[in-house]
Enzyme design. Structure first.
Site, PDB file in Angstrom:
ATOM      1  N   GLU A   1      -7.546  -0.703  -4.350  1.00 49.46           N
ATOM      2  CA  GLU A   1      -6.831  -1.442  -3.313  1.00 49.46           C
ATOM      3  C   GLU A   1      -7.430  -2.824  -3.058  1.00 49.46           C
ATOM      4  O   GLU A   1      -8.639  -2.965  -2.822  1.00 49.46           O
ATOM      5  CB  GLU A   1      -6.831  -0.631  -2.007  1.00 49.46           C
ATOM      6  CG  GLU A   1      -6.235  -1.340  -0.815  1.00 49.46           C
ATOM      7  CD  GLU A   1      -4.766  -1.687  -1.021  1.00 49.46           C
ATOM      8  OE1 GLU A   1      -4.382  -2.816  -0.682  1.00 49.46           O
ATOM      9  OE2 GLU A   1      -4.014  -0.832  -1.526  1.00 49.46           O
TER      10      GLU A   1
ATOM     11  N   THR B   1       1.482  -3.855  -2.586  1.00 52.51           N
ATOM     12  CA  THR B   1       1.134  -2.623  -3.292  1.00 52.51           C
ATOM     13  C   THR B   1       2.367  -1.982  -3.935  1.00 52.51           C
ATOM     14  O   THR B   1       2.301  -1.475  -5.059  1.00 52.51           O
ATOM     15  CB  THR B   1       0.472  -1.621  -2.327  1.00 52.51           C
ATOM     16  OG1 THR B   1      -0.785  -2.149  -1.911  1.00 52.51           O
ATOM     17  CG2 THR B   1       0.243  -0.276  -2.995  1.00 52.51           C
TER      18      THR B   1
ATOM     19  N   HIS C   1      -8.823  -2.310   2.216  1.00 55.41           N
ATOM     20  CA  HIS C   1      -7.578  -2.947   2.637  1.00 55.41           C
ATOM     21  C   HIS C   1      -7.855  -3.763   3.889  1.00 55.41           C
ATOM     22  O   HIS C   1      -8.650  -3.362   4.735  1.00 55.41           O
ATOM     23  CB  HIS C   1      -6.514  -1.874   2.926  1.00 55.41           C
ATOM     24  CG  HIS C   1      -5.123  -2.414   3.064  1.00 55.41           C
ATOM     25  ND1 HIS C   1      -4.738  -3.247   4.088  1.00 55.41           N
ATOM     26  CD2 HIS C   1      -4.017  -2.222   2.306  1.00 55.41           C
ATOM     27  CE1 HIS C   1      -3.458  -3.557   3.956  1.00 55.41           C
ATOM     28  NE2 HIS C   1      -2.994  -2.948   2.884  1.00 55.41           N
TER      29      HIS C   1
ATOM     30  N   ASP D   1      -4.486  -3.899  -7.367  1.00 57.83           N
ATOM     31  CA  ASP D   1      -3.044  -4.046  -7.134  1.00 57.83           C
ATOM     32  C   ASP D   1      -2.634  -5.453  -6.720  1.00 57.83           C
ATOM     33  O   ASP D   1      -1.582  -5.938  -7.113  1.00 57.83           O
ATOM     34  CB  ASP D   1      -2.545  -3.025  -6.110  1.00 57.83           C
ATOM     35  CG  ASP D   1      -3.215  -3.168  -4.742  1.00 57.83           C
ATOM     36  OD1 ASP D   1      -4.332  -3.701  -4.672  1.00 57.83           O
ATOM     37  OD2 ASP D   1      -2.613  -2.715  -3.746  1.00 57.83           O
ATOM     38  N   HIS D   2      -3.470  -6.119  -5.923  1.00 64.80           N
ATOM     39  CA  HIS D   2      -3.130  -7.488  -5.486  1.00 64.80           C
ATOM     40  C   HIS D   2      -4.372  -8.148  -4.906  1.00 64.80           C
ATOM     41  O   HIS D   2      -5.436  -7.536  -4.829  1.00 64.80           O
ATOM     42  CB  HIS D   2      -1.992  -7.472  -4.457  1.00 64.80           C
ATOM     43  CG  HIS D   2      -2.239  -6.568  -3.275  1.00 64.80           C
ATOM     44  ND1 HIS D   2      -3.131  -6.871  -2.284  1.00 64.80           N
ATOM     45  CD2 HIS D   2      -1.713  -5.356  -2.949  1.00 64.80           C
ATOM     46  CE1 HIS D   2      -3.143  -5.912  -1.370  1.00 64.80           C
ATOM     47  NE2 HIS D   2      -2.302  -4.972  -1.761  1.00 64.80           N
TER      48      HIS D   2
END
Length: 688
Positions: A261, A305, A421, A480-481
Site C-alpha cells: 500500500e 488502489t 496508507h 499500488d500508487h
C-alpha cells in the site's frame, strides 16, 4: 470618502446591490482558493486571465435566479446557493489536497464503497485557511443579522433578471471561446480534470462532469459488438510476443501477489537516521532469484488502489473519473486474472483486512472470478488490531497465513496490506524508526509505516520458508500508487536531498516497486520501462498461460520488443527518451525541456502521444460500454457471478469441502495440522 461609503451602503440595501455584493465576494473567494489551494499549472497570461475570469459566469447565473423571486425568498435562495457552492468548494479543497484531483459525480455515487475510516484522514488534512471557502457566507450573514443590510422586498422589473442571465450566458461563451483557443479540444479530448477547472471554473466543471456521466450511462446502453471489433483490431495489431525464455518457468506454482500500500520505489535502499527503512524488501530486491524492475510506474487516476487492481488483474486502465470497480464492477463482464487462472486449475483468493464493501470489492471480485474473498469478517477483531484503513499488517498477515495453509494448491492469492496508507498513523509501541524531519506532517510519518510494512513482509516470507511454501511459490510484490502526492514538493525535495522538486521530478517519482521472487528464476534488476498495465501479461507468461486472445493493453515486461511507453491516466507519459508532463516535453535522462527537436523527434513524440490517447480511449470504451460481454476468447468460459458467495459460513464450508476433495493444501499435507505455530511475529498486540 464618507459620501462614498454612504452610497455603497445605500446600494447594498437594494436587492440588486446585495446581489452584486454576493457575486463579488463569491468571485474573489473562489479565485483566491483556486490560486492557492489547487495546483492548476498556470503557464501563460491567458491561462492566468481565464482563472481570474471563470468564476464570474456561473456565479452570476446561479445567484441571478434569485432575482426572479419576490421578497425575502430572493435573499434566502441567494444565501442557500452560496452556501451549497461554498460547501462544494470546501469538499474539493480537501479531496484535492490528498488526491490532486477534483470530485466527480461518479466518485460521489460510489463514495459509500470507500468512505469507511475516512474521518481520521479528513481531520488530518484540514487547514484553518480551508474555511475561507465559507468566508463570504459568514460575512453576508453577519451583515444581515446586525441589519447593516436590510431586506429589499421590491419586485424587480422582469427585464433586469433576464438581462443578468443573458450577461452570464454571454460571459460564459466568451470564457469558453478563449479557453478553446488556448486549449483546442478542451471538452472533447481531455484526460485531466485540472484543465477544465483551470479554464472554465469549478462550477462549470461540475456541470461538465454530470453531463459526461450521463453520456457514459447512455454509451453502455447503446454499445454493440461492432465496438469490440475496433478494440480487437488494435490489440491484434499491437500484440507483443512474450519472452519465450521465461514462458512457463513458474507453471503450476502458487502465486502470491502482495499489495504494498502506497509504497514508492524511492524507499528501496533508502536510509533514514542511519537505518534502512525497508531492509527486508531491499534484500528481496537485490537477490538473484528476484526479477526487480526499477522503472516500473503506477498509472492510477482517481480510483487510486482500485485503478491499480484493475490494471494488475485485467490489464485495463482505470477510468478518467471515479473507480471502475465501483461504477462498473458489479454489472460488467470481465476476463480477469482470477477467472483465467481458475480455469487453469488454480484456487483463487483475495485477502483484505477491512470491510468487504471497500471499493465495492465484494461485488467486483465476483465479476473477476475470485473463488474466495477473505475480508475483515474472517479475522478476529479487536480495537488494538486496527488502525487507519483496516487491520495492522503484522496481525493481518499472520491471520492470513491461517487461511493460506487451507487453500488447495496451486493457488493464486492477493494480499492487500493497508497500514502504510495516509495519514501514516502508527501507535508508539509499533514504531521502530524515527519520523523524518521535513516539517510536513503528511510526509514525516511515511517512513514509520513503511518500515512496519517491511517488517510484516519479512515475517510472512520467513513463514513461507519455514513451511516450505517458498519452494513451490512465486511471490509478486507491487506498489499500488504514490504515498506522497505532488502537493508536498518542498518536503519531498528535502527528504530526497534535492534543491528542487518540479512537475518533471514528480512524474519520475511515480515509480513503484514491482518484484517477482521465486526459487530458481533467473533474476536481476531490469531497467525496462513499464507500469501496472504490464503486470498481468508478464505474470501469465511466467505461468505458461497464453494471453494472445485476451484483451489486454499491457505486454510482457521481459519481452525483447516490449514498448517502453508508460501512459499516465491524464494522457501524459514517460519513456526512456522523453517524458510528457502537463503538455510539456522533457528529456527523461536529465529533466531538461525538450527544445529544438528534430523532425524525427517531433514525429516520435506525436506517435507516442497518439498511442497513449488511443489506448486510454479504447480501454475506457471497454469499461463504459461493457464491451467484453460481446467477446469470448478461445478457451475462456464467461464468469457467472451467481456462482460466488463470500459469506463466511458458506465460504469456509466450501473451502473445507474443496480441500477434502483435492487433498493438496499445506495443512492437509501436514496431516491436517496447522502450521501457524511456525509463524513468528513481534506484533506487541499478540504477545502474552
Amino acid at each position: 470618502m464618507k459620501n462614498l461609503f454612504k452610497r455603497i451602503h445605500q446600494s447594498v440595501n437594494t436587492k440588486l446591490g446585495f446581489f452584486m455584493l454576493t457575486v463579488i465576494l463569491c468571485w474573489i473567494k473562489t479565485y483566491l482558493i483556486c490560486l492557492t489551494k489547487f495546483n492548476l499549472g498556470i503557464k501563460s497570461v491567458m491561462q492566468a486571465f481565464l482563472l481570474f475570469l471563470n468564476p464570474i459566469p456561473t456565479t452570476i447565473l446561479l445567484l441571478g435566479i434569485s432575482l426572479y423571486m419576490k421578497g425575502r425568498k430572493s435573499y434566502i435562495y441567494m444565501m442557500i446557493i452560496d452556501a451549497i457552492t461554498s460547501t462544494w468548494l470546501f469538499a474539493n479543497i480537501l479531496y484535492y489536497r490528498e488526491f490532486s484531483d477534483f470530485l466527480t459525480l461518479t466518485l460521489i455515487k460510489g463514495s459509500s464503497s470507500a468512505s469507511n475510516n475516512l474521518g481520521t484522514s479528513i481531520l488530518g488534512i484540514i487547514l484553518p485557511t480551508d474555511f475561507l471557502a465559507f468566508s463570504d457566507v459568514a460575512i453576508l450573514i453577519i451583515l444581515l443579522i446586525i441589519k447593516f443590510i436590510k431586506l429589499d422586498k421590491t419586485k424587480l422589473n422582469f427585464k433586469i433578471p433576464l438581462t443578468i442571465t443573458g450577461i452570464a450566458v454571454v460571459s460564459f461563451g466568451i470564457n469558453l471561446t478563449l479557453a478553446q483557443q488556448d486549449r483546442s479540444g478542451l471538452l472533447t479530448r481531455t484526460f485531466d480534470n485540472n484543465y477544465i477547472v483551470k479554464y472554465l471554473g469549478l462550477n462549470a466543471y461540475s456541470v461538465y462532469d454530470t453531463i459526461k456521466a450521463a453520456k457514459t450511462s447512455a454509451v453502455k446502453a447503446n454499445a454493440d459488438s461492432s465496438d469490440m471489433k475496433t478494440v480487437k483490431k488494435y490489440i491484434n495489431n499491437n500484440y507483443v510476443a512474450p519472452n519465450v525464455q521465461y514462458t512457463g518457468v513458474a507453471k503450476g506454482k502458487n502465486v502470491f501477489v502482495i499489495h504494498l500500500e502506497s509504497f514508492q520505489q524511492f524507499l528501496i535502499d533508502f536510509k533514514w537516521d542511519g537505518q534502512e527503512v525497508t531492509p527486508n524488501l531491499n534484500k528481496i530486491y537485490h537477490e538473484q532469484n528476484t526479477l526487480s524492475f526499477d522503472n516500473f510506474f503506477n498509472q492510477v487516476g482517481q480510483g487510486k488502489t482500485a485503478d491499480a487492481e484493475m490494471m494488475m488483474e485485467n490489464s485495463l486502465f482505470g477510468l478518467p473519473e471515479g473507480a471502475a470497480m465501483v461504477t462498473d464492477g458489479t454489472s460488467n463482464t470481465f476476463q480477469a486474472a482470477p477467472a483465467i487462472l481458475d480455469q487453469h486449475g488454480y484456487t483463487t483468493a483475495s485477502f483484505h483486512g477491512d470491510v468487504p464493501s471497500f471499493w465495492n470489492r465484494d461485488n467486483t471480485y465476483k465479476s473477476w472470478g475470485y473463488d474466495y474473498f477473505f475480508s475483515s469478517n474472517y479475522y478476529k477483531q479487536k480495537k488494538s488490531y486496527n488502525i487507519g484503513y483496516g487491520m495492522k499488517d503484522k496481525i493481518f498477515m499472520k491471520d492470513t497465513a491461517n487461511y493460506i495453509q487451507k487453500l488447495p494448491q496451486p493457488f493464486y492469492s492477493k494480499i492487500i496490506t493497508v497500514t502504510n496508507h495516509y495519514p501514516y498513523l502508527l501507535d508508539k509501541k509499533n514504531q521502530s524508526i524515527a519520523k523524518t524531519d521535513t516539517g510536513d506532517s503528511t510526509v514525516d510519518g511515511y517512513v514509520q509505516t513503511a518500515h512496519y510494512l517491511d517488517q510484516s513482509v519479512g515475517e510472512f516470507m520467513n513463514w513461507l520458508k519455514a513451511t516450505g511454501l517458498d519452494k513451490n511459490s512465486m511471490v509478486v510484490f507491487y506498489g499500488d500508487h504514490y504515498g506522497i502526492s505532488g502537493n508536498h514538493k518542498k518536503a519531498v525535495a528535502k527528504l530526497l536531498g534535492k534543491k528542487k522538486f518540479n512537475d518533471f521530478d514528480n512524474a519520475q517519482f511515480q515509480r513503484v516497486p514491482f518484484m517477482i521472487h521465486m526459487k530458481g528464476i533467473q533474476g536481476g534488476i531490469n531497467h525496462t520501462y513499464g507500469g501496472e498495465i504490464d503486470a498481468l501479461p508478464t505474470i501469465l507468461n511466467l505461468l505458461g498461460v497464453n494471453n494472445k486472445d485476451n484483451i489486454q493493453f499491457g505486454s510482457d515486461l521481459l519481452a525483447p520488443n516490449h514498448p517502453q511507453l508508460v501512459a499516465f491516466r491524464d494522457g501524459d507519459f514517460v519513456s526512456p527518451e522523453f517524458t510528457k508532463v502537463n503538455g510539456a516535453y522533457y528529456y527523461t535522462k536529465n529533466g531538461t525541456p525538450a527544445k529544438n527537436l528534430s523532425k524525427d523527434q517531433h514525429s516520435r513524440l506525436e506517435t507516442m502521444s497518439n498511442q497513449v490517447a488511443t489506448e486510454l480511449s479504447l480501454s475506457d470504451k471497454i469499461i463504459t460500454g461493457d464491451l467484453l460481454r460481446f467477446y469470448n476468447p478461445k478457451g475462456f468460459q464467461k464468469v457467472n457471478k451467481k456462482d460466488y458467495n463470500y459469506s463466511k459460513s458458506k465460504s469456509l464450508q466450501k473451502l473445507k469441502d474443496q480441500d477434502k476433495k483435492d487433498q493438496t493444501s499445506l495443512e492437509f499435507k501436514n496431516n491436517n495440522k496447522s502450521l501457524l505455530n511456525l509463524y513468528d511475529t513481534d506484533a506487541p498486540e499478540l504477545q502474552n
